[in-house]
Design a protein around this motif. Structure first.
Motif, mmCIF file in Angstrom:
data_model
loop_
_atom_site.group_PDB
_atom_site.id
_atom_site.type_symbol
_atom_site.label_atom_id
_atom_site.label_comp_id
_atom_site.label_asym_id
_atom_site.label_seq_id
_atom_site.Cartn_x
_atom_site.Cartn_y
_atom_site.Cartn_z
ATOM 1 N N SER A 446 0.844 -1.188 0.000
ATOM 2 C CA SER A 446 0.000 0.000 0.000
ATOM 3 C C SER A 446 0.881 1.239 0.000
ATOM 4 O O SER A 446 2.028 1.213 0.462
ATOM 5 N N ASN A 447 0.322 2.336 -0.532
ATOM 6 C CA ASN A 447 0.984 3.644 -0.474
ATOM 7 C C ASN A 447 -0.083 4.719 -0.300
ATOM 8 O O ASN A 447 -1.248 4.538 -0.682
ATOM 9 N N ALA A 448 0.339 5.807 0.300
ATOM 10 C CA ALA A 448 -0.581 6.896 0.621
ATOM 11 C C ALA A 448 -0.247 8.114 -0.213
ATOM 12 O O ALA A 448 0.933 8.462 -0.391
ATOM 13 N N THR A 449 -1.277 8.770 -0.750
ATOM 14 C CA THR A 449 -1.123 10.021 -1.502
ATOM 15 C C THR A 449 -2.132 11.023 -0.959
ATOM 16 O O THR A 449 -3.257 10.648 -0.580
ATOM 17 N N LEU A 450 -1.726 12.276 -0.922
ATOM 18 C CA LEU A 450 -2.605 13.342 -0.434
ATOM 19 C C LEU A 450 -2.999 14.211 -1.622
ATOM 20 O O LEU A 450 -2.205 15.004 -2.118
ATOM 21 N N PRO A 451 -4.220 14.081 -2.112
ATOM 22 C CA PRO A 451 -4.655 14.917 -3.241
ATOM 23 C C PRO A 451 -4.679 16.387 -2.835
ATOM 24 O O PRO A 451 -4.761 16.755 -1.658
ATOM 25 N N ALA A 452 -4.592 17.223 -3.860
ATOM 26 C CA ALA A 452 -4.601 18.669 -3.615
ATOM 27 C C ALA A 452 -5.924 19.086 -2.993
ATOM 28 O O ALA A 452 -7.004 18.735 -3.481
ATOM 29 N N GLY A 453 -5.823 19.810 -1.885
ATOM 30 C CA GLY A 453 -6.996 20.305 -1.198
ATOM 31 C C GLY A 453 -7.668 19.304 -0.281
ATOM 32 O O GLY A 453 -8.658 19.645 0.363
ATOM 33 N N ALA A 454 -7.146 18.068 -0.232
ATOM 34 C CA ALA A 454 -7.773 17.054 0.615
ATOM 35 C C ALA A 454 -7.172 17.109 2.025
ATOM 36 O O ALA A 454 -6.036 17.529 2.225
ATOM 37 N N THR A 455 -7.942 16.690 2.990
ATOM 38 C CA THR A 455 -7.483 16.663 4.390
ATOM 39 C C THR A 455 -6.878 15.320 4.753
ATOM 40 O O THR A 455 -5.883 15.247 5.476
#
Length: 613
Positions: A446-455
């Protein structure tokens, strides 16, 4: 003048005479000092010799050489006749010699089987010197043999015949035992609850005395206990608890679980009194001797170390990316720069020139192509027990913020929960007796990504679960966990970019490709496996009617009981004895006792009661 000269001469003579006296006194004191030094030297030498002799005596005592130690103490007394340590040493040697003689006598008594006499012989030695090694060792041997003799049941040893031939039909059971007693020399003692009217029919030829007795006891559900080598106690089976000798035994288990072992023993054997100590992983039970032997074998099969295996893991993560950005970047906005902050005045608008107009973004020619290859290699090596899970985590812990608002005080508290990302591997091996290894595994990437504007981050996961089977040292491969992303975006000039062929000059394409693949290699190495138990522990007698050993039928003997057909036909006697006169059933005739001809090599006896039908 003469008087003055005379005085000078007299003074000189006086001085000379006085000087001579002083000199003689000085030399006398020097002789005394020298004598003192010689005497002190002699004392030191004698002291050194005494110490050397004491050291020699102590060494000889430790080595058990009594004569050498005695000689050393005697030499000390020659140098110092009043030396208390040497005198005490000689007394100790006398005691040691006396103890050695007593120990030898006790050893002879032990070798001849006189255990009680040997213990009495050793007792004074251990009272005088509890640390005497030979006496303690012999006492331990005596107690071990006495304990073994105490818990080991006696074996029946008939003084005369070992085989017997019996022919009885509906005879009194006690009469049959009387015949066996007369032919074999075995004494029988009957429990008061043994009914005197019991009858039995038995036809055995050249059977052992033990088997014949067991046949009779088996018919009437009775048991026996060996009192001496030629004496038996006969009792009903419902009275077995009154006569069975019970043994208490504690088993300290190394590998097996005490509760599971207790369940096994209770399921297989009729053992009621058993206690489990979880803290010590110990079993304490009470059973008779034959059951105790069976319990020892069961525990030997159960209390075995778990197999262990070393897993060599190679985790390979291959990341490849391609980025293509070739084209023209055209402006997509035009703005007017004013002196005010965010506003343009009418005067500035009427005086527009090239310095007041802003074009964004700056026109540019993009000529970019980017290739990237990444390899992440992890090579952990873990050792685990059979059927035990091993966990591996290679990656990051992502914090997830959580806010909790109290309804009573409207107080908000913030905390973080951490989420594991990366590569997580759960492995559970199972080692077979043939050194093959079955591996049950769960793999998660698994890997984690933080989309733009997401909390909160987005977690992308790839999982697989499977079972692999392989031999010791074989490498198993798990591959195909592929993640692929293909992104294409184009920036165009409206209208012009739609012109065929020429439209490509007014567009800016951006193509991005990425690919990730996980490859897992597992190589098991068996460190320890279970050894199959020996045949005597894997298969043994399970019990029958209170017997501690199975009934072994003699192939040459014939047996008929309860009116059944014998295994081997009995020979017909050449001259059968005359039958007793018939009598009414209400008043049977007194039986006539006769004995058959003895069998060669055994003393046989028989008795016929009544006539065969």
């Amino acid at each position: 003048m003469r008087h003055k000269a005379l005085m000078i001469i007299l003074a000189s003579m006086t001085a000379v005479l006085s000087g001579g006296c002083v000199k003689d006194s000085f030399f006398g004191k020097g002789d005394q000092a020298q004598a003192s030094q010689n005497k002190l030297k002699e004392v030191n030498e004698r002291y050194s010799q005494v110490n050397e002799l004491f050291a020699k005596a102590d060494t000889s005592m430790r080595m058990g050489d009594v004569d050498e130690a005695r000689n050393a103490y005697s030499e000390v007394l020659k140098l110092d006749s009043s030396n208390a340590r040497a005198q005490m040493g000689l007394r100790q040697l006398d005691t040691v010699s006396r103890h050695n003689d007593v120990i030898e006598q006790a050893r002879l008594l032990y070798d001849t089987g006189k255990l009680d006499a040997a213990k009495l012989k050793l007792r004074p030695v251990l009272i005088e010197n509890p640390a005497q090694a030979d006496a303690r060792a012999l006492m331990q041997e005596i107690e071990a043999k006495a304990f073994k003799d105490l818990i080991t049941p006696l074996k029946l040893k008939p003084p005369r015949s070992s085989n017997v031939t019996l022919e009885f039909r509906d005879a009194g059971l006690r009469n049959i035992f009387e015949v066996i007693s007369r032919t074999s020399g075995i004494n029988f003692v009957f429990d008061p609850l043994v009914r005197p009217d019991l009858k039995a029919s038995i036809f055995v030829k050249d059977a052992t005395v033990e088997d014949a007795i067991d046949f009779l006891l088996l018919m009437h559900q009775m048991g026996k206990k060996v009192l001496t080598e030629n004496s038996l106690l006969i009792y009903p089976m419902n009275r077995a608890a009154q006569y069975e000798d019970m043994v208490l035994r504690s088993f300290y288990l190394n590998h097996a679980d005490a509760k599971q072992t207790m369940a096994l023993i209770k399921q297989m054997l009729p053992v009621k009194d058993i206690f489990v100590d979880d803290k010590l992983n110990m079993l304490t039970l009470k059973a008779n001797y034959s059951q105790l032997k069976d319990i020892e074998r069961l525990i030997a099969d159960e209390d075995m170390p778990d197999p262990e295996v070393i897993l060599d893991l190679e985790v390979l993560e291959v990341n490849s990316s391609r980025l293509t950005d070739i084209g023209l970047t055209f402006p997509n906005s035009i703005s007017v720069l004013g002196a005010g902050k965010g506003t343009v005045t009418w005067q500035e608008l009427t005086n527009l020139n090239g310095n007041n107009i802003l074009v964004s973004p700056t026109p540019a020619i993009n000529l970019l192509r980017q290739d990237g290859d990444t390899r992440i290699l992890a090579n952990p090596r873990i050792r685990t027990k059979n059927r035990e899970k091993a966990k591996i985590h290679i990656g990051d812990k992502i914090p997830i913020q959580t806010t909790t608002v109290s309804s009573a005080s409207n107080f908000a508290s913030t905390s973080a929960n951490y989420l594991d990302t990366g590569l997580k591997l759960d492995i559970e091996p199972r080692v077979m007796l043939n050194n093959e290894v079955s591996i049950k595994l769960n793999l998660e990437v698994s890997n984690a990504t933080l989309p733009a504007g997401a909390t909160f981050p987005t977690i992308s996961t790839r999982t697989t679960a499977t079972v692999l089977m392989g031999a010791d040292g074989d490498t198993q491969m798990l591959a195909g966990l592929i993640g692929e992303t293909d992104t294409k975006s184009v920036k165009k000039v409206p209208g012009l970019a739609d012109i065929p062929l020429l439209g490509r000059l007014f567009s800016d394409p951006n193509i991005s490709k990425s690919k990730t693949e996980i490859v897992l290699l597992i190589t098991p190495h068996v460190v320890r496996n279970i050894l199959r138990p020996e045949a005597q522990n894997a298969e043994f007698y399970g019990g029958m009617g209170g017997r501690s050993a199975p009934i072994n039928f003699n192939p040459m003997s014939a047996l008929q009981q309860f009116g059944g057909t014998p295994a081997v036909p009995l020979p017909t006697p050449a001259a059968p004895p005359a039958a007793a006169p018939a009598t009414p059933a209400a008043a049977p005739a007194a039986p006539a006792s006769t004995f058959s001809a003895p069998v060669e090599g055994s003393l046989s006896g028989g008795q016929r009661l009544g006539s065969p039908p």
